[in-house]
Design a protein around this motif. Structure first.
Motif, PDB file in Angstrom:
ATOM      1  N   TYR A 185       1.173  -1.322  -0.316  1.00 37.02           N
ATOM      2  CA  TYR A 185      -0.340   0.120   0.009  1.00 37.02           C
ATOM      3  C   TYR A 185       1.105   1.351   0.402  1.00 37.02           C
ATOM      4  CZ  TYR A 185      -3.525  -3.205   1.472  1.00 37.02           C
ATOM      5  OH  TYR A 185      -4.691  -4.384   1.511  1.00 37.02           O
ATOM      6  N   PRO A 186       0.406   2.057  -0.547  1.00 33.44           N
ATOM      7  CA  PRO A 186       1.397   3.354  -0.434  1.00 33.44           C
ATOM      8  C   PRO A 186       1.339   3.902   0.712  1.00 33.44           C
ATOM      9  CG  PRO A 186      -0.635   3.562  -1.568  1.00 33.44           C
ATOM     10  CD  PRO A 186      -1.077   2.250  -1.128  1.00 33.44           C
ATOM     11  N   ASP A 187       1.015   3.475   2.434  1.00 31.57           N
ATOM     12  CA  ASP A 187       1.336   3.525   3.490  1.00 31.57           C
ATOM     13  C   ASP A 187       2.331   2.639   3.948  1.00 31.57           C
ATOM     14  OD1 ASP A 187      -0.760   1.949   3.844  1.00 31.57           O
ATOM     15  OD2 ASP A 187      -1.522   3.232   5.202  1.00 31.57           O
ATOM     16  N   GLY A 188       2.496   1.990   3.736  1.00 30.11           N
ATOM     17  CA  GLY A 188       3.269   0.423   4.361  1.00 30.11           C
ATOM     18  C   GLY A 188       3.192  -0.950   3.034  1.00 30.11           C
ATOM     19  N   VAL A 189       3.822  -2.215   3.898  1.00 32.88           N
ATOM     20  CA  VAL A 189       3.578  -3.619   3.570  1.00 32.88           C
ATOM     21  C   VAL A 189       2.622  -3.870   4.625  1.00 32.88           C
ATOM     22  CG1 VAL A 189       4.930  -5.440   2.737  1.00 32.88           C
ATOM     23  CG2 VAL A 189       5.921  -2.830   2.218  1.00 32.88           C
ATOM     24  N   ARG A 190       1.794  -4.489   4.320  1.00 36.20           N
ATOM     25  CA  ARG A 190       1.331  -6.037   5.015  1.00 36.20           C
ATOM     26  C   ARG A 190       1.019  -7.449   4.629  1.00 36.20           C
ATOM     27  NH1 ARG A 190      -5.103  -6.408   4.345  1.00 36.20           N
ATOM     28  NH2 ARG A 190      -5.810  -7.652   6.919  1.00 36.20           N
TER      29      ARG A 190
ATOM     30  N   TRP B 116       5.974   2.056   5.476  1.00 41.03           N
ATOM     31  CA  TRP B 116       7.349   3.047   4.731  1.00 41.03           C
ATOM     32  C   TRP B 116       8.445   3.206   5.969  1.00 41.03           C
ATOM     33  CZ3 TRP B 116       8.011  -0.068   1.083  1.00 41.03           C
ATOM     34  CH2 TRP B 116       7.270  -0.761  -0.280  1.00 41.03           C
ATOM     35  N   ASP B 117       7.815   4.202   6.722  1.00 39.64           N
ATOM     36  CA  ASP B 117       9.622   4.391   7.507  1.00 39.64           C
ATOM     37  C   ASP B 117       9.675   4.269   8.699  1.00 39.64           C
ATOM     38  OD1 ASP B 117       7.199   4.477   9.277  1.00 39.64           O
ATOM     39  OD2 ASP B 117       7.064   7.316   8.890  1.00 39.64           O
ATOM     40  N   GLU B 118       9.088   2.477   8.879  1.00 38.82           N
ATOM     41  CA  GLU B 118       9.500   1.927   9.595  1.00 38.82           C
ATOM     42  C   GLU B 118      10.726   0.746   9.267  1.00 38.82           C
ATOM     43  OE1 GLU B 118       5.922   1.236  13.166  1.00 38.82           O
ATOM     44  OE2 GLU B 118       6.271   0.587  11.061  1.00 38.82           O
TER      45      GLU B 118
ATOM     46  N   ASN C 160      13.071 -11.568  -8.100  1.00 38.08           N
ATOM     47  CA  ASN C 160      14.205 -10.601  -8.384  1.00 38.08           C
ATOM     48  C   ASN C 160      13.214  -9.459  -8.452  1.00 38.08           C
ATOM     49  OD1 ASN C 160      16.264 -11.617  -7.616  1.00 38.08           O
ATOM     50  ND2 ASN C 160      15.667 -13.364  -9.956  1.00 38.08           N
ATOM     51  N   THR C 161      12.084  -9.016  -9.410  1.00 32.75           N
ATOM     52  CA  THR C 161      10.916  -8.257  -9.730  1.00 32.75           C
ATOM     53  C   THR C 161      10.219  -7.859  -7.855  1.00 32.75           C
ATOM     54  OG1 THR C 161      10.520  -9.409 -11.519  1.00 32.75           O
ATOM     55  CG2 THR C 161       8.541  -7.648 -10.747  1.00 32.75           C
ATOM     56  N   LEU C 162       9.920  -8.524  -7.278  1.00 33.36           N
ATOM     57  CA  LEU C 162       9.600  -7.891  -5.988  1.00 33.36           C
ATOM     58  C   LEU C 162       9.971  -7.373  -5.352  1.00 33.36           C
ATOM     59  CD1 LEU C 162       6.998  -7.766  -3.927  1.00 33.36           C
ATOM     60  CD2 LEU C 162       7.947 -10.038  -2.906  1.00 33.36           C
ATOM     61  N   LEU C 163      11.682  -8.148  -4.822  1.00 28.09           N
ATOM     62  CA  LEU C 163      12.928  -7.063  -4.551  1.00 28.09           C
ATOM     63  C   LEU C 163      13.144  -5.611  -4.984  1.00 28.09           C
ATOM     64  CD1 LEU C 163      14.904  -6.937  -2.420  1.00 28.09           C
ATOM     65  CD2 LEU C 163      16.433  -8.261  -4.318  1.00 28.09           C
ATOM     66  N   ALA C 164      13.399  -5.223  -6.467  1.00 30.50           N
ATOM     67  CA  ALA C 164      12.747  -4.116  -7.263  1.00 30.50           C
ATOM     68  C   ALA C 164      12.637  -2.926  -6.872  1.00 30.50           C
ATOM     69  CB  ALA C 164      13.732  -4.841  -8.407  1.00 30.50           C
ATOM     70  N   ILE C 165      10.788  -3.731  -7.069  1.00 33.35           N
ATOM     71  CA  ILE C 165       9.453  -2.677  -7.170  1.00 33.35           C
ATOM     72  C   ILE C 165       9.943  -2.367  -5.120  1.00 33.35           C
ATOM     73  CG2 ILE C 165       6.969  -2.847  -6.536  1.00 33.35           C
ATOM     74  CD1 ILE C 165       7.393  -4.188  -9.113  1.00 33.35           C
ATOM     75  N   LEU C 166      10.569  -3.156  -4.143  1.00 29.31           N
ATOM     76  CA  LEU C 166      10.213  -2.788  -2.938  1.00 29.31           C
ATOM     77  C   LEU C 166      11.004  -1.752  -3.041  1.00 29.31           C
ATOM     78  CD1 LEU C 166       9.421  -6.507  -1.093  1.00 29.31           C
ATOM     79  CD2 LEU C 166       7.957  -4.264  -1.096  1.00 29.31           C
ATOM     80  N   ARG C 167      12.977  -1.806  -2.952  1.00 26.08           N
ATOM     81  CA  ARG C 167      13.277  -1.104  -2.619  1.00 26.08           C
ATOM     82  C   ARG C 167      13.705  -0.283  -4.013  1.00 26.08           C
ATOM     83  NH1 ARG C 167      19.153  -4.987  -3.397  1.00 26.08           N
ATOM     84  NH2 ARG C 167      19.082  -5.666  -1.463  1.00 26.08           N
ATOM     85  N   PHE C 168      12.524   0.319  -5.067  1.00 22.39           N
ATOM     86  CA  PHE C 168      12.571   1.826  -5.684  1.00 22.39           C
ATOM     87  C   PHE C 168      10.959   1.976  -4.464  1.00 22.39           C
ATOM     88  CE2 PHE C 168       9.396   3.547  -8.170  1.00 22.39           C
ATOM     89  CZ  PHE C 168       9.565   3.960  -8.756  1.00 22.39           C
ATOM     90  N   LEU C 169      10.368   1.690  -4.546  1.00 25.77           N
ATOM     91  CA  LEU C 169       9.523   2.521  -3.566  1.00 25.77           C
ATOM     92  C   LEU C 169       9.863   2.636  -2.429  1.00 25.77           C
ATOM     93  CD1 LEU C 169       6.355  -0.255  -3.970  1.00 25.77           C
ATOM     94  CD2 LEU C 169       6.866   1.792  -4.562  1.00 25.77           C
ATOM     95  N   LEU C 170      11.202   1.973  -1.777  1.00 27.78           N
ATOM     96  CA  LEU C 170      11.298   2.389  -0.400  1.00 27.78           C
ATOM     97  C   LEU C 170      11.611   4.055  -0.096  1.00 27.78           C
ATOM     98  CD1 LEU C 170      12.080   1.974   2.281  1.00 27.78           C
ATOM     99  CD2 LEU C 170      13.955   0.859   1.990  1.00 27.78           C
ATOM    100  N   THR C 171      12.829   3.885  -1.397  1.00 26.23           N
ATOM    101  CA  THR C 171      13.529   4.722  -1.854  1.00 26.23           C
ATOM    102  C   THR C 171      13.016   6.615  -2.647  1.00 26.23           C
ATOM    103  OG1 THR C 171      14.852   4.349  -3.971  1.00 26.23           O
ATOM    104  CG2 THR C 171      15.635   3.644  -1.945  1.00 26.23           C
ATOM    105  N   ASP C 172      12.014   5.665  -2.998  1.00 20.69           N
ATOM    106  CA  ASP C 172      10.781   6.948  -3.522  1.00 20.69           C
ATOM    107  C   ASP C 172       9.441   7.254  -2.841  1.00 20.69           C
ATOM    108  OD1 ASP C 172      12.646   7.881  -6.652  1.00 20.69           O
ATOM    109  OD2 ASP C 172      13.307   5.642  -6.102  1.00 20.69           O
TER     110      ASP C 172
END
Length: 276
Positions: free
Chosen positions: A149-154, A172-174, A229-241
Motif C-alpha cells: 500500500y502507499p503507506d506500507g507493507v502488510r 514504509w518509514d519503519e 527479483n521483480t518484487l525486490l526491485a519494486i520494494l527497493r524502488f518504493l522505499l527510496t522514492d
C-alpha cells in the motif's frame, strides 16, 4: 503436458474399470471416487510444479483495505492443496480397498490381491500413513498474502483449518533497508529464500519464528508466485522514492509484478555479460 495427459488417461481408465463393479457394494464406489480425487491432485501438482500456472498468472491483483486504502495483493503458490488431494484420495482408496476385501471374497479395488489378504493389509497401512500426512498437512496448511500500500507493507497469514489469522503491518518509514536472505530450514533445503524488511526499531513479540526476528519482518518469497527479483526491485524502488508509492493505487499496478518473458531475460543477461 504429456505426463499430465498420461496421468489423466490412467485415472480415467482405472475409474472405468471400477465402474463395472459399482453394483457390488459401496466400497467400490468410494474407491472410484478416491481414485478421481487422487488423480485430480496429481494433475494439480504437475500443473504447479511445471510452472504453467505461474506463467498464466503472476499472483498479483488489486486490493482494497479499510485502514490502508487501495494497493496490490500478492498471493502464495498452492502446492499444499494438491498434496491434500493426493493424501486424502490415497487414504480413502486404501481404507475402501481393505473394507471391500473383508466384506466379501475379494476386492475389485485390489485386482492383484483378490485371493490373499496381503494386498489389503498393505493398502490399510498405506492408508493410515496417507491419513496421518493428510492431517499434518491440513493442520499446518497456511495461505500467506503480501499486500503493498502507499503507506506500507502488510503480511497476512491464514490457517484455514485452525481458523486463525495473523497480520503484520510495517509502514514504509519503519523500514531501514530491504535485503534478500534465507531463513534457516532443514539440512536438505539449506534455507528458504525470503525478502527481509529490516526495521528501524525492534518489534516484539516475534509473530512468525521461522521468518521473523525482533529486527526484521520477512516476506516468504519461496512460497510466492511473484518472481522474487521483480518484487525486490519494486520494494527497493518504493522505499527510496516515497512520491511514487501512490502509484500502487493505480488499476494497472499489479502488472508491474509480471517479469519479462524468459527469452527476454536471457537476452538482457547476455548483453550485460558482454558489456562486462
Amino acid at each position: 503436458m504429456i505426463v499430465a495427459v498420461f496421468v489423466l488417461a490412467a485415472g480415467l481408465g482405472w475409474i472405468v474399470m471400477l465402474a463395472k463393479s459399482f453394483g457390488k457394494n459401496g466400497f467400490t464406489v468410494i474407491g472410484a471416487v478416491a481414485i478421481l480425487v487422487f488423480f485430480v491432485g496429481a494433475l494439480m501438482l504437475l500443473f504447479a510444479l511445471s510452472g504453467l500456472g505461474d506463467r498464466l498468472s503472476n499472483g498479483a491483483r488489486g486490493c482494497t483495505e479499510n485502514d490502508h486504502g487501495t494497493g496490490v495483493s500478492l498471493r502464495t503458490s498452492r502446492i499444499t492443496l494438491p498434496l491434500l488431494f493426493l493424501f486424502g484420495g490415497g487414504a480413502m482408496y486404501g481404507i475402501a480397498a481393505w473394507l471391500d476385501r473383508h466384506a466379501g471374497v475379494g476386492s475389485d479395488l485390489l485386482p492383484a490381491s483378490k485371493n490373499n489378504s496381503s494386498g489389503a493389509t498393505f493398502a490399510l497401512i498405506a492408508a493410515i500413513v496417507a491419513a496421518v500426512l493428510f492431517i499434518l498437512f491440513s493442520v499446518g496448511y497456511l495461505a500467506a498474502t503480501v499486500e503493498l500500500y502507499p503507506d506500507g507493507v502488510r503480511r497476512v497469514i491464514r490457517f484455514p483449518v485452525l481458523r486463525r489469522v495473523k497480520e503484520q503491518f510495517v509502514a514504509w518509514d519503519e523500514i531501514a533497508t530491504i535485503v534478500p536472505t534465507k531463513v534457516k530450514g532443514s539440512a536438505q533445503t539449506g534455507g528458504y529464500p525470503v525478502i527481509a524488511l529490516e526495521l528501524t526499531a525492534p518489534r516484539e513479540p516475534v509473530q512468525h519464528k521461522l521468518w521473523d526476528t525482533p529486527d526484521r519482518v520477512s516476506l516468504p518469497t519461496y512460497l510466492m508466485v511473484c518472481e522474487p527479483n521483480t518484487l525486490l526491485a519494486i520494494l527497493r524502488f518504493l522505499l527510496t522514492d516515497p512520491d511514487q508509492r501512490t502509484l500502487l493505487a493505480r488499476p494497472d499496478a499489479s502488472s508491474w509484478f509480471t517479469p519479462p518473458p524468459r527469452s527476454t531475460r536471457i537476452r538482457l543477461s547476455e548483453q550485460v555479460s558482454g558489456q562486462n
